[in-house]
Design a protein around this motif. Structure first.
Motif, PDB file in Angstrom:
ATOM      1  N   ASP A  96     -20.131   0.878   3.113  1.00  0.00           N
ATOM      2  CA  ASP A  96     -20.123  -0.923   3.537  1.00  0.00           C
ATOM      3  C   ASP A  96     -19.177  -1.227   3.050  1.00  0.00           C
ATOM      4  OD1 ASP A  96     -23.020  -0.788   4.339  1.00  0.00           O
ATOM      5  OD2 ASP A  96     -23.490   0.204   2.621  1.00  0.00           O
ATOM      6  N   VAL A  97     -18.247  -0.942   1.920  1.00  0.00           N
ATOM      7  CA  VAL A  97     -17.048  -1.596   1.231  1.00  0.00           C
ATOM      8  C   VAL A  97     -16.151  -0.408   0.771  1.00  0.00           C
ATOM      9  CG1 VAL A  97     -16.245  -3.234  -0.350  1.00  0.00           C
ATOM     10  CG2 VAL A  97     -18.625  -3.565   0.444  1.00  0.00           C
ATOM     11  N   PHE A  98     -14.984  -0.610   0.970  1.00  0.00           N
ATOM     12  CA  PHE A  98     -13.888   0.297   0.465  1.00  0.00           C
ATOM     13  C   PHE A  98     -13.502  -0.342  -0.750  1.00  0.00           C
ATOM     14  CE2 PHE A  98      -9.626   2.057   0.191  1.00  0.00           C
ATOM     15  CZ  PHE A  98      -9.899   3.408   0.117  1.00  0.00           C
ATOM     16  N   VAL A  99     -13.142   0.293  -1.636  1.00  0.00           N
ATOM     17  CA  VAL A  99     -12.416  -0.418  -3.191  1.00  0.00           C
ATOM     18  C   VAL A  99     -11.297   0.546  -3.551  1.00  0.00           C
ATOM     19  CG1 VAL A  99     -13.306  -1.110  -5.196  1.00  0.00           C
ATOM     20  CG2 VAL A  99     -15.010  -0.850  -3.595  1.00  0.00           C
ATOM     21  N   ARG A 100     -10.272  -0.439  -3.939  1.00  0.00           N
ATOM     22  CA  ARG A 100      -9.136  -0.161  -4.330  1.00  0.00           C
ATOM     23  C   ARG A 100      -8.817  -0.956  -5.706  1.00  0.00           C
ATOM     24  NH1 ARG A 100      -5.364   4.359  -3.142  1.00  0.00           N
ATOM     25  NH2 ARG A 100      -3.195   3.895  -3.501  1.00  0.00           N
ATOM     26  N   THR A 101      -8.677   0.090  -6.749  1.00  0.00           N
ATOM     27  CA  THR A 101      -8.485  -0.965  -8.030  1.00  0.00           C
ATOM     28  C   THR A 101      -7.163  -0.262  -8.767  1.00  0.00           C
ATOM     29  OG1 THR A 101      -9.622   1.059  -8.909  1.00  0.00           O
ATOM     30  CG2 THR A 101     -10.890  -1.024  -8.395  1.00  0.00           C
ATOM     31  N   THR A 102      -5.981  -0.078  -7.959  1.00  0.00           N
ATOM     32  CA  THR A 102      -4.717   0.397  -8.666  1.00  0.00           C
ATOM     33  C   THR A 102      -4.435  -0.716  -9.322  1.00  0.00           C
ATOM     34  OG1 THR A 102      -4.017   0.055  -6.427  1.00  0.00           O
ATOM     35  CG2 THR A 102      -4.372   2.198  -7.079  1.00  0.00           C
ATOM     36  N   LEU A 103      -3.454  -0.397 -10.398  1.00  0.00           N
ATOM     37  CA  LEU A 103      -2.812  -1.468 -11.559  1.00  0.00           C
ATOM     38  C   LEU A 103      -1.551  -1.839 -10.657  1.00  0.00           C
ATOM     39  CD1 LEU A 103      -3.209  -0.008 -14.998  1.00  0.00           C
ATOM     40  CD2 LEU A 103      -4.475  -1.824 -13.885  1.00  0.00           C
ATOM     41  N   TYR A 104      -0.712  -1.081  -9.903  1.00  0.00           N
ATOM     42  CA  TYR A 104       0.292  -1.464  -9.188  1.00  0.00           C
ATOM     43  C   TYR A 104       0.158  -0.325  -7.801  1.00  0.00           C
ATOM     44  CZ  TYR A 104       2.185   2.887 -11.501  1.00  0.00           C
ATOM     45  OH  TYR A 104       2.135   3.975 -12.124  1.00  0.00           O
ATOM     46  N   ASP A 105       0.821  -0.624  -6.763  1.00  0.00           N
ATOM     47  CA  ASP A 105       0.630  -0.051  -5.345  1.00  0.00           C
ATOM     48  C   ASP A 105       1.810  -0.263  -4.683  1.00  0.00           C
ATOM     49  OD1 ASP A 105      -0.825   1.805  -3.940  1.00  0.00           O
ATOM     50  OD2 ASP A 105      -2.821   0.442  -4.220  1.00  0.00           O
ATOM     51  N   GLY A 106       2.077   0.948  -3.558  1.00  0.00           N
ATOM     52  CA  GLY A 106       2.808   0.428  -2.577  1.00  0.00           C
ATOM     53  C   GLY A 106       2.035  -0.130  -1.313  1.00  0.00           C
ATOM     54  N   ASP A 107       2.321   0.406  -0.190  1.00  0.00           N
ATOM     55  CA  ASP A 107       1.450   0.001   1.013  1.00  0.00           C
ATOM     56  C   ASP A 107       0.433   1.150   1.178  1.00  0.00           C
ATOM     57  OD1 ASP A 107       0.477  -0.831   3.167  1.00  0.00           O
ATOM     58  OD2 ASP A 107       2.423  -1.077   4.525  1.00  0.00           O
ATOM     59  N   ALA A 108      -0.602   0.816   0.428  1.00  0.00           N
ATOM     60  CA  ALA A 108      -1.724   2.060   0.557  1.00  0.00           C
ATOM     61  C   ALA A 108      -2.234   2.326   1.775  1.00  0.00           C
ATOM     62  CB  ALA A 108      -2.618   1.810  -0.539  1.00  0.00           C
ATOM     63  N   SER A 109      -2.127   3.717   2.228  1.00  0.00           N
ATOM     64  CA  SER A 109      -2.555   3.898   3.602  1.00  0.00           C
ATOM     65  C   SER A 109      -4.054   3.904   3.827  1.00  0.00           C
ATOM     66  CB  SER A 109      -2.056   5.265   3.844  1.00  0.00           C
ATOM     67  OG  SER A 109      -0.510   5.359   4.077  1.00  0.00           O
ATOM     68  N   SER A 110      -4.614   4.179   2.533  1.00  0.00           N
ATOM     69  CA  SER A 110      -6.099   4.286   2.576  1.00  0.00           C
ATOM     70  C   SER A 110      -6.707   2.999   2.822  1.00  0.00           C
ATOM     71  CB  SER A 110      -6.678   4.737   1.309  1.00  0.00           C
ATOM     72  OG  SER A 110      -6.318   4.005   0.234  1.00  0.00           O
ATOM     73  N   VAL A 111      -5.996   1.884   2.205  1.00  0.00           N
ATOM     74  CA  VAL A 111      -6.405   0.536   2.500  1.00  0.00           C
ATOM     75  C   VAL A 111      -6.349   0.235   4.182  1.00  0.00           C
ATOM     76  CG1 VAL A 111      -5.750  -2.041   2.145  1.00  0.00           C
ATOM     77  CG2 VAL A 111      -5.965  -0.316   0.195  1.00  0.00           C
ATOM     78  N   ARG A 112      -5.278   0.614   4.669  1.00  0.00           N
ATOM     79  CA  ARG A 112      -5.025   0.290   6.166  1.00  0.00           C
ATOM     80  C   ARG A 112      -6.050   1.045   6.994  1.00  0.00           C
ATOM     81  NH1 ARG A 112      -0.382  -2.504   7.793  1.00  0.00           N
ATOM     82  NH2 ARG A 112       1.382  -2.757   6.478  1.00  0.00           N
ATOM     83  N   GLU A 113      -6.366   2.303   6.346  1.00  0.00           N
ATOM     84  CA  GLU A 113      -7.152   3.312   7.274  1.00  0.00           C
ATOM     85  C   GLU A 113      -8.333   2.637   7.536  1.00  0.00           C
ATOM     86  OE1 GLU A 113      -4.634   7.439   6.321  1.00  0.00           O
ATOM     87  OE2 GLU A 113      -6.353   6.657   5.046  1.00  0.00           O
ATOM     88  N   ALA A 114      -9.050   2.127   6.115  1.00  0.00           N
ATOM     89  CA  ALA A 114     -10.340   1.467   5.708  1.00  0.00           C
ATOM     90  C   ALA A 114     -10.491   0.369   6.842  1.00  0.00           C
ATOM     91  CB  ALA A 114     -10.512   1.017   4.559  1.00  0.00           C
ATOM     92  N   LEU A 115      -9.406  -0.696   6.844  1.00  0.00           N
ATOM     93  CA  LEU A 115      -9.437  -1.857   7.784  1.00  0.00           C
ATOM     94  C   LEU A 115      -9.315  -1.492   9.232  1.00  0.00           C
ATOM     95  CD1 LEU A 115      -6.673  -3.944   5.976  1.00  0.00           C
ATOM     96  CD2 LEU A 115      -9.084  -4.230   5.707  1.00  0.00           C
ATOM     97  N   PRO A 166      -1.211  -3.220  12.417  1.00  0.00           N
ATOM     98  CA  PRO A 166      -0.999  -1.898  12.435  1.00  0.00           C
ATOM     99  C   PRO A 166       0.246  -1.419  11.958  1.00  0.00           C
ATOM    100  CG  PRO A 166      -1.100  -2.418  14.703  1.00  0.00           C
ATOM    101  CD  PRO A 166      -0.962  -3.609  13.949  1.00  0.00           C
ATOM    102  N   ALA A 167       0.598  -0.254  11.738  1.00  0.00           N
ATOM    103  CA  ALA A 167       2.028   0.337  11.833  1.00  0.00           C
ATOM    104  C   ALA A 167       2.103   1.691  12.473  1.00  0.00           C
ATOM    105  CB  ALA A 167       2.247   0.628  10.151  1.00  0.00           C
ATOM    106  N   SER A 168       3.174   2.192  12.691  1.00  0.00           N
ATOM    107  CA  SER A 168       3.420   3.395  13.520  1.00  0.00           C
ATOM    108  C   SER A 168       4.486   4.230  13.009  1.00  0.00           C
ATOM    109  CB  SER A 168       3.573   2.758  14.698  1.00  0.00           C
ATOM    110  OG  SER A 168       4.934   2.459  15.140  1.00  0.00           O
ATOM    111  N   ASP A 169       4.578   5.345  13.629  1.00  0.00           N
ATOM    112  CA  ASP A 169       5.760   6.163  13.522  1.00  0.00           C
ATOM    113  C   ASP A 169       6.975   6.075  14.077  1.00  0.00           C
ATOM    114  OD1 ASP A 169       4.045   7.990  11.818  1.00  0.00           O
ATOM    115  OD2 ASP A 169       3.292   8.767  13.648  1.00  0.00           O
ATOM    116  N   GLU A 170       7.050   4.858  14.807  1.00  0.00           N
ATOM    117  CA  GLU A 170       8.251   4.695  15.681  1.00  0.00           C
ATOM    118  C   GLU A 170       9.544   4.331  15.002  1.00  0.00           C
ATOM    119  OE1 GLU A 170       7.077   1.877  18.803  1.00  0.00           O
ATOM    120  OE2 GLU A 170       5.452   3.189  19.703  1.00  0.00           O
ATOM    121  N   PRO A 171       9.192   3.463  13.931  1.00  0.00           N
ATOM    122  CA  PRO A 171      10.749   3.323  13.229  1.00  0.00           C
ATOM    123  C   PRO A 171      11.113   4.397  12.728  1.00  0.00           C
ATOM    124  CG  PRO A 171       8.918   1.640  12.735  1.00  0.00           C
ATOM    125  CD  PRO A 171       8.339   2.717  13.379  1.00  0.00           C
TER     126      PRO A 171
END
Length: 415
Positions: free
Chosen positions: A309-328, A380-385
């Motif tokens: 029902d909800v995906f939760v990410r609680t990191t103190l710092y982060d890059g571009d977390a793929s799990s966040v994009r995947e959930a979205l 979204p992002a992709s492998d093209e770049p």
């Protein structure tokens, strides 16, 4: 919101998520050799060859999952690749990667592949001394062998580490950034920290790609049973160590159960702080409401996220977390800590603030349907770049006739 009684039937659906929510249906991924036959000939009749250097599953952390993904997708673009595994499981024999057991062997492998005409690409977090030493060795090997090198810095902790590091580490980092033919960063914040040494040509490329969305048909049976008994269901994907801030997650979840007594929390992942996490679960009497799955495959992880029902990410710092994009991308609402970068879509809270996280969870669950529809618009992002970067840097020695099968194999005789 789906209640426990409705969950069992919903979990059996493959083309629709729980409560009839539509989700992408993609065939499950199958293991593939690191040097598969090319599916098509690239333009110009050439083959680009790349050595991917970094962690490889298991465990299924961010870099490891990305490298495994690239071994499955790059050959479809006419890019043959091998993997040099420097992760924690590197001593375990596996035909999907080459093993390396120490600095001398690491450098020797880089030189061998450089001689064979491979572009060398290191993926590293940039948040410790070992990471920058590896980056420096890759850059030096490329200059010595006159083969292009790429270094990707993945962690949102890299800028803070460099900001507090001593002069010797900054000296190493400077040359590790200057020597490669290209440097890739996951976010602009990471790139900004590198621009003092390389102001002109840093690339910002996320790891996420829609082609990574290959969830398993169903979650594991223990997750299915847990989900059928709990609702709402929260899911978090984390390495169990300090920067993922599981205490904040557990405290906020404890408070959420005052409004939602049947709520359940699934934590996917493992790590050095597992004993401490289990102590907190027992201390706050959450034993029947929290499920620790340990490490699972990426496809299984996506199946678990899809059912939440909800995906939760609680990191103190982060890059571009793929799990966040995947959930979205899977249409799941996201609550995440406010770090240097987040994509459009999540409800944010201040890192380390359990009260703020609790409020964000209550808000998200109250507007779950609307938030779910809005989250589908996340960019979204992709492998093209990355594919374009490889082709632009490909050394002449790596360009071999496309009809030559096995051209990606390491050979001491390669020019």
């Amino acid at each position: 919101m789906v209640q426990p009684a409705d969950r069992q039937a919903a979990l059996g659906r493959s083309s629709r998520g729980r409560a009839g929510r539509r989700v992408p249906v993609v065939a499950a991924a199958h293991p593939r050799a690191v040097v598969p036959s090319l599916r098509r000939r690239p333009a110009g009749g050439i083959v680009v060859r790349v050595l991917l250097v970094g962690d490889y599953p298991p465990p299924y952390g961010g870099i490891a999952v990305h490298l495994q993904h690239l071994t499955r997708t790059l050959p479809q673009e006419g890019i043959a690749c091998r993997v040099l595994n420097i992760g924690p499981n590197r001593r375990v024999p596996n035909p999907e990667y080459e093993a390396v057991r120490g600095p001398a062997e690491f450098l020797r492998r880089l030189i061998q592949y450089g001689r064979a005409g491979y572009l060398l690409h290191l993926f590293t977090n940039g948040e410790n001394r070992k990471s920058w030493m590896l980056a420096l060795l890759v850059g030096l090997a490329g200059r010595i062998m006159r083969t292009p090198t790429v270094v990707t810095i993945t962690s949102g902790g890299a800028p803070g580490y460099l900001g507090s590091a001593g002069s010797w580490i900054r000296f190493i980092a400077r040359w590790a950034i200057v020597l490669p033919a290209a440097v890739v960063c996951r976010t602009e914040a990471i790139a900004d920290a590198m621009r003092r040494w390389r102001p002109g040509d840093l690339s910002v490329i996320p790891a996420f790609s829609p082609t990574r969305l290959r969830p398993a048909e169903r979650p594991p049976q223990d997750v299915v049973a847990f989900a059928s008994a709990h609702g709402p269901l929260l899911v978090s994907v984390a390495i169990l160590r300090s920067e993922y801030d599981l205490p904040t997650l557990l405290q906020a979840f404890r408070d959420l159960r005052k409004q939602h007594p049947a709520a359940g929390l699934v934590i996917v992942g493992g790590g050095q702080d597992e004993a401490r996490v289990r102590e907190l679960i027992e201390l706050w009497q959450l034993g029947d409401a929290v499920l620790l799955t340990g490490w699972v495959t990426h496809e299984t992880c996506l199946a678990i996220i899809r059912e939440s029902d909800v995906f939760v990410r609680t990191t103190l710092y982060d890059g571009d977390a793929s799990s966040v994009r995947e959930a979205l991308a899977l249409g799941v609402p996201v609550v995440a800590s406010r770090t240097a970068f987040r994509p459009t879509g999540p409800i944010l809270f201040t890192p380390g603030d359990p009260d703020g996280l609790h409020a964000a969870l209550v808000e998200t669950l109250a507007v779950g349907g609307a938030r779910r529809r809005a989250s589908l618009a996340a960019p979204p992002a992709s492998d093209e770049p990355l594919v374009a970067l490889y082709r632009s840097l490909s050394p002449v020695s790596a360009r071999v006739p496309a009809g030559r099968r096995g051209g990606a194999r390491l050979s001491r005789k390669a020019s």
